[in-house]
Design an enzyme around this catalytic site. Structure first.
Site, PDB file in Angstrom:
ATOM      1  CD  GLU A  46     -35.924  85.031  -3.622  1.00  0.00           C
ATOM      2  OE1 GLU A  46     -36.217  85.047  -4.839  1.00  0.00           O
ATOM      3  OE2 GLU A  46     -34.771  85.227  -3.204  1.00  0.00           O
ATOM      4  CG  HIS A  73     -32.367  87.405 -11.739  1.00  0.00           C
ATOM      5  ND1 HIS A  73     -31.973  86.985 -10.493  1.00  0.00           N
ATOM      6  CD2 HIS A  73     -31.271  87.981 -12.312  1.00  0.00           C
ATOM      7  CE1 HIS A  73     -30.695  87.291 -10.309  1.00  0.00           C
ATOM      8  NE2 HIS A  73     -30.248  87.888 -11.403  1.00  0.00           N
ATOM      9  CG  HIS A 118     -30.311  84.792  -2.691  1.00  0.00           C
ATOM     10  ND1 HIS A 118     -30.060  84.001  -3.799  1.00  0.00           N
ATOM     11  CD2 HIS A 118     -31.245  85.706  -3.092  1.00  0.00           C
ATOM     12  CE1 HIS A 118     -30.792  84.431  -4.818  1.00  0.00           C
ATOM     13  NE2 HIS A 118     -31.537  85.455  -4.419  1.00  0.00           N
ATOM     14  CG  ASP A 145     -35.016  84.124  -9.036  1.00  0.00           C
ATOM     15  OD1 ASP A 145     -34.336  84.962  -9.654  1.00  0.00           O
ATOM     16  OD2 ASP A 145     -35.061  84.076  -7.792  1.00  0.00           O
TER      17      ASP A 145
END
Length: 257
Positions: free
Chosen positions: A134, A61, A115, A8
């Protein structure tokens, strides 16, 4: 030994806020892509030091087009693009997985760019009633494929979160988060040296990593930032105008909606 690196960008070293990953500052976006490639290459180096025969890097990402092949260590293969039915394309047969450049879950105090999958869409995500991001879900999806997650890199909050979801996992803190758009950063050379060292260490002790126990059914609950049309059907329970949940026998399948 085959190693799968899912990368990410929010937890990459050198990135301290949203201006690095949107289009408002093209020079910072270009820098973020270089930072991402630098962390990837350090991780790849660590993999081969540990005896890897094959390394696959997933550009994870957004839409999956952040780095280019020419930016990546030629010993590694690069997976790019959108794969809506599979979280980890190309991971088949991997002996270990590394979550590189990860961020803490939505709402984590002091975490850089916290997030859970979508800052614009999801206020909170819950796994069997427990707030999750995540890191926690990807550890479980990897386990569903029989692949142990051996290392997680990111800020201090992401590393702490990884340890809470998978005690004993190797972590690699490349920055300290002060707020969503504020962090204390270390020099790239130090960050890359640390990533390579921790990667090698994690892979050499991979056989001692215990994957999480998988018990089914599992339930995911989405709490939305704003009201919008919530999916309906026999597998969806609508809690209220901003909340719904699904249960099933696969975390990966539940995330497809």
């Amino acid at each position: 030994m085959k190693v799968y690196i899912f990368c990410d960008i929010e937890g990459i070293s050198g990135i301290a806020g949203g201006c690095y990953i949107d289009n408002s500052r093209p020079e910072l976006l270009a820098a973020a892509r270089r930072f991402m490639a630098g962390d990837i290459n350090a991780c790849v180096e660590g993999c081969f030091r540990a005896g890897a025969d094959e390394v696959v890097v997933r550009d994870g990402h957004g839409s999956g087009f952040n780095v280019t092949c020419e930016m990546i260590d030629p010993r590694a293969d690069l997976v790019q693009g959108v794969a809506p039915r599979c979280r980890f394309p190309g991971a088949e047969g991997a002996d270990a997985m590394i979550l590189l450049g990860y961020h803490a879950m939505a709402g984590a105090a002091g975490a850089v760019l916290e997030h859970s999958y979508s800052a614009a869409g999801f206020q909170t995500l819950r796994f069997n009633g427990r707030p999750v991001g995540e890191i926690g879900l990807d550890i479980r999806i990897a386990a569903e494929h029989g692949i142990p997650v051996v290392m997680v890199s990111g800020d201090d909050k992401a590393c702490r979160e990884a340890e809470e979801w998978l005690p004993g996992v190797t972590t690699c803190q490349v920055k300290t988060g002060y707020d969503t758009h504020c962090a204390r950063l270390i020099a790239p050379e130090r960050a890359h040296r640390l990533i390579a060292e921790r990667t090698t260490e994690a892979l050499r002790r991979r056989t001692s990593v215990r994957m999480p126990e998988l018990e089914y059914p599992v339930t995911l609950r989405w709490e939305l930032v704003e009201r919008h049309a919530v999916p309906t059907g026999p597998d969806v329970t609508v809690i209220d105008a901003r909340t719904y949940e699904k249960s099933g026998d696969s975390v990966e399948k539940l995330l497809i909606w």
